[in-house]
Design an enzyme around this catalytic site. Sequence first.
Site, PDB file in Angstrom:
ATOM      1  CB  ALA A  66       3.533  -3.760   5.475  1.00 30.39           C
ATOM      2  N   GLY A 105       3.225  -4.915   0.244  1.00 31.05           N
ATOM      3  CA  GLY A 105       1.925  -5.450   0.657  1.00 31.05           C
ATOM      4  C   GLY A 105       0.788  -4.889  -0.180  1.00 31.05           C
ATOM      5  CD  GLU A 108       3.379  -9.153  -0.558  1.00 29.58           C
ATOM      6  OE1 GLU A 108       3.507  -8.207   0.238  1.00 29.58           O
ATOM      7  OE2 GLU A 108       3.868 -10.270  -0.376  1.00 29.58           O
ATOM      8  CD  GLU A 128       7.658  -6.272  -0.119  1.00 27.86           C
ATOM      9  OE1 GLU A 128       8.137  -6.112  -1.266  1.00 27.86           O
ATOM     10  OE2 GLU A 128       6.447  -6.487   0.085  1.00 27.86           O
TER      11      GLU A 128
HETATM   12  N1  3HC Z   1       4.926   2.655   6.019  1.00 24.43           N
HETATM   13  C1  3HC Z   1       4.902   3.755   6.815  1.00 24.43           C
HETATM   14  N2  3HC Z   1       5.219   4.986   6.391  1.00 24.43           N
HETATM   15  C2  3HC Z   1       5.573   5.118   5.111  1.00 24.43           C
HETATM   16  C3  3HC Z   1       5.611   4.027   4.213  1.00 24.43           C
HETATM   17  C4  3HC Z   1       5.258   2.753   4.718  1.00 24.43           C
HETATM   18  N3  3HC Z   1       5.266   1.656   3.932  1.00 24.43           N
HETATM   19  N4  3HC Z   1       5.993   4.475   3.006  1.00 24.43           N
HETATM   20  C5  3HC Z   1       6.179   5.799   3.129  1.00 24.43           C
HETATM   21  N5  3HC Z   1       5.924   6.191   4.400  1.00 24.43           N
HETATM   22  C6  3HC Z   1       5.970   7.566   4.927  1.00 24.43           C
HETATM   23  C7  3HC Z   1       7.368   8.150   4.862  1.00 24.43           C
HETATM   24  O1  3HC Z   1       8.111   7.813   6.007  1.00 24.43           O
HETATM   25  C8  3HC Z   1       7.083   9.626   4.771  1.00 24.43           C
HETATM   26  O2  3HC Z   1       6.785  10.069   6.077  1.00 24.43           O
HETATM   27  P1  3HC Z   1       7.177  11.562   6.522  1.00 24.43           P
HETATM   28  O3  3HC Z   1       6.443  12.476   5.579  1.00 24.43           O
HETATM   29  O4  3HC Z   1       6.728  11.626   7.918  1.00 24.43           O
HETATM   30  O5  3HC Z   1       8.671  11.643   6.367  1.00 24.43           O
HETATM   31  C9  3HC Z   1       5.798   9.685   3.965  1.00 24.43           C
HETATM   32  O6  3HC Z   1       5.219   8.375   4.044  1.00 24.43           O
HETATM   33  C10 3HC Z   1       5.987  10.023   2.503  1.00 24.43           C
HETATM   34  O7  3HC Z   1       6.989   9.165   1.976  1.00 24.43           O
HETATM   35  P2  3HC Z   1       8.094   9.694   0.937  1.00 24.43           P
HETATM   36  O8  3HC Z   1       8.699  10.943   1.458  1.00 24.43           O
HETATM   37  O9  3HC Z   1       8.980   8.544   0.658  1.00 24.43           O
HETATM   38  O10 3HC Z   1       7.171  10.061  -0.297  1.00 24.43           O
HETATM   39  P3  3HC Z   1       7.429   9.850  -1.849  1.00 24.43           P
HETATM   40  O11 3HC Z   1       6.216  10.371  -2.513  1.00 24.43           O
HETATM   41  O12 3HC Z   1       8.773  10.386  -2.216  1.00 24.43           O
HETATM   42  O13 3HC Z   1       7.503   8.267  -2.088  1.00 24.43           O
HETATM   43  C11 3HC Z   1       6.792   5.993  -1.887  1.00 24.43           C
HETATM   44  C12 3HC Z   1       6.371   7.478  -1.887  1.00 24.43           C
HETATM   45  C13 3HC Z   1       7.328   5.592  -3.259  1.00 24.43           C
HETATM   46  C14 3HC Z   1       5.576   5.184  -1.548  1.00 24.43           C
HETATM   47  C15 3HC Z   1       7.921   5.787  -0.841  1.00 24.43           C
HETATM   48  O14 3HC Z   1       7.484   6.337   0.381  1.00 24.43           O
HETATM   49  C16 3HC Z   1       8.270   4.350  -0.576  1.00 24.43           C
HETATM   50  O15 3HC Z   1       9.039   3.784  -1.320  1.00 24.43           O
HETATM   51  N6  3HC Z   1       7.735   3.760   0.490  1.00 24.43           N
HETATM   52  C17 3HC Z   1       8.077   2.425   0.914  1.00 24.43           C
HETATM   53  C18 3HC Z   1       7.440   1.381   0.033  1.00 24.43           C
HETATM   54  C19 3HC Z   1       7.791   0.013   0.540  1.00 24.43           C
HETATM   55  O16 3HC Z   1       8.930  -0.309   0.809  1.00 24.43           O
HETATM   56  N7  3HC Z   1       6.782  -0.855   0.677  1.00 24.43           N
HETATM   57  C20 3HC Z   1       6.990  -2.161   1.210  1.00 24.43           C
HETATM   58  C21 3HC Z   1       6.774  -2.135   2.690  1.00 24.43           C
HETATM   59  S1  3HC Z   1       7.153  -3.679   3.461  1.00 24.43           S
HETATM   60  C22 3HC Z   1       5.850  -4.655   3.093  1.00 24.43           C
HETATM   61  O17 3HC Z   1       4.969  -4.264   2.409  1.00 24.43           O
HETATM   62  C23 3HC Z   1       5.883  -6.033   3.687  1.00 24.43           C
HETATM   63  C24 3HC Z   1       4.848  -6.900   3.074  1.00 24.43           C
HETATM   64  O18 3HC Z   1       5.428  -7.692   2.088  1.00 24.43           O
HETATM   65  C25 3HC Z   1       4.229  -7.815   4.097  1.00 24.43           C
END
Ligand code: 3HC
Length: 695
Positions: A66, A105, A108, A128
């Site tokens: 998400a 997501g 998912e 998450e």
């Molecule tokens: N939403 C918004 N922005 C995000 C994001 C997300 N889910 N994931 C990463 N970003 C942004 C970061 O803030 C960063 O922004 P910046 O360049 O402005 O600082 C940019 O994307 C790049 O991220 P990273 O520096 O972390 O890049 P990496 O290549 O090192 O890692 C990644 C990539 C493994 C995808 C890592 O970003 C990550 O772990 N992201 C989060 C993944 C996550 O937690 N997903 C679950 C979200 S909650 C959800 O999905 C709820 C659902 O169940 C309903």
Amino acid sequence: MAPINDVTDFSVENGIGILSLDSPPVNALSSAVRTGLLEGIQAAEADASVRAVVLICRGRTFIAGADITEFGGAAKGASLSAVQDAIENSSKPVVAAIHGTALGGGLEVALCCHYRVAVPSARCGLPEVNLGLLPGAGGTQRLPRIVGVEKALEMVTGGQHVPAPTCLELGLVDELASEDDLQASAIAFAEGVLAEGRPLRKVRESDDKLEASRGKPEIFEKFRAGIARRTRGFLAPEYNVRCIEAAVNSESFEAGLAVEQDLFRKLLTGPQSLAQRHVFFAERQIWKLPDVPRETPTIEVQKVGIIGAGTMGGGIAMNFANVGLPVTLVETSQEALDRGLGVIRANYERTASRGRITAEDVEARTGLITGTLAMEDLGDVDLVIEAVFESMPLKKEIFARLDGIAKPGAILASNTSALDINEIAQSTERPEAVIGLHFFSPANVMKLVEVVRGEATSDAVIATSMGLSKRIGKNAALVGVCPGFVGNRILAARQAQANRLVMEGAMPWDVDRVLFDFGLPMGPFAMSDLAGLDIGWNKAESRGETVRDVLCEMDRRGQKTSAGYYDYDAHRKASPSPVVEKVIREFAARGGNSARAMSDEEILERCVYPMINEGVKILDEGMAIRASDVDVIWISGYGWPVYRGGPMFYAEQVGLERVLARLQELQKEYGDAFAPAPLLEKMVAEGSSFRDLGF
Ligand code: 3HC
Ligand code: NAI
């Protein structure tokens, strides 16, 4: 190729619809992405020439989850569940083509596709929990239906990114695709599904993996007991477990989903997830330096030198060997060198015995570290880190010598925890090359490095130090030169109050318990016992002027002597010491203090509010770039609980006004140690936040 909107395209190749997504940086499920996906599936459904659909992402990754930046805002565009329903109920097979990471997501959505293919380097996960959440789009209900209950419990509470080959074994993906041409592999897979007449598989309809766990509540109890220590204080892991439990025990998929939705909402609107999402962005902000441009040229570091193979030097050396960089380790005597190298080997062997690295890794990494007694051997290294005793004359002497040995352009760093980097730099002819790299003990484990910028430190040296810290897996925060830098300066403010509290009636174990319950790994007195009470204590000069002096004189020097503030049994289990209680009472009485009862709230406020106050002074003086950097420092260096977001985030949650009012009361009662920082007064008067002021 026909664009659906700014981030999605739909095209048809030989009857296969290609729904592609391109929303940098990580294809997160923003409102535009959700809308595009929904319309793309609808377009495929409406086009009679389309026989199957491949969902593929451009750029570095599949959907990484998400869009976290949209949380808390008004709902816009298509809902995620509408997208998922459209995919799952499509009359044509939908194949997810995964590269990079399919997370949260993103996974998912993939789990609603009828089939999944992934390149071997891809990884899938439901992380998450790390944001204080749970998979809120059916992930907790679909995952156990594929991988089974135990594996699902592990994945949702651990948040691991599982490599594609393992996903294949688990049934999470159906086939590994070509690393070089994912799209062609996915199309070929879709053709195979059509040719074989394979069914439109819906994960929600399969039940056999759940059946095996029905009527066995002990599976969940055992699992809860196993993660209790690691997840102390966090809400999300328990809520994740409850969702998997609901998948097993609910009468229908929908009933389980309703439990998931309810718990997801609770977490999303609660304080812990807010804090954990703050930390997610804070850990990405720290790398951004306002006055050191991103394109600053860096120095290539191929070889590292470390001076001092003691507690810190050995741990620091391991960080570099772990990423394949050769290290030259300098000591003054063969005995000290052998001891240092022995500790390094023993550490690696312990890690290997726990299965985290192989026996070959142990040899390869120790093989990269070469010991020497000659500082002249540092002539060919690109970075030197000095980690000798904490003595200014000694450090100056070493840097002056180093100046004559190190090659031009080499970085000269000190691991000092408190000394003035500028003064150290002045002992060389190249102060622009000098920087502080303050690691935390144990240096091979703790995730923080304070990168201490001197007056003359060059941008290239700063940029290289930050990049190198990232390479060795640390969180690096750029800080300025002041006593204790950022982390220890805040620690000192807390320690001063902890010491005063025991003079007024609280016992060390009362203070420690309150801070432990707040979520810290241990309180200040347990920490002193662990580190050794005699650090910086000198027997010859000791005059029994502090409780610590008296305890050291009694040879109560901490865990190593089985006695410090606490008594320790043979298993290092601590218990309150009556001896210490007596010493403290006598000391307090001599100072004219009579013991009084103290509430836990008072103990907490008197320890934590001075930390916040010190943090505000640090920001005002420009010693840290932003409030969230201070948060990262205290989380990665001192174990501040992630679910409270760091001391500065916590201050704003409590309310700066309340913090100020309490500091003012305490100042009246206990003096100027509580004098509020002028910036704090200003912020409260203006009603501004750290962010408003650019902190
Ligand atoms: N939403 C918004 N922005 C995000 C994001 C997300 N889910 N994931 C990463 N970003 C942004 C970061 O803030 C960063 O922004 P910046 O360049 O402005 O600082 C940019 O994307 C790049 O991220 P990273 O520096 O972390 O890049 P990496 O290549 O090192 O890692 C990644 C990539 C493994 C995808 C890592 O970003 C990550 O772990 N992201 C989060 C993944 C996550 O937690 N997903 C679950 C979200 S909650 C959800 O999905 C709820 C659902 O169940 C309903
Ligand atoms: P230590 O006493 O464990 O190790 C210092 C080592 O330096 C000894 O092995 C000693 O033989 C060696 N040494 C002394 N003079 C030398 C010289 N001229 N050439 C080569 N080696 C020499 O000390 P520790 O704890 O590792 O601390 C080192 C530095 O790191 C200090 O500046 C300290 O303030 C800082 N630091 C310590 C932390 C800790 O928790 N121990 C945390 C962060 C920083």
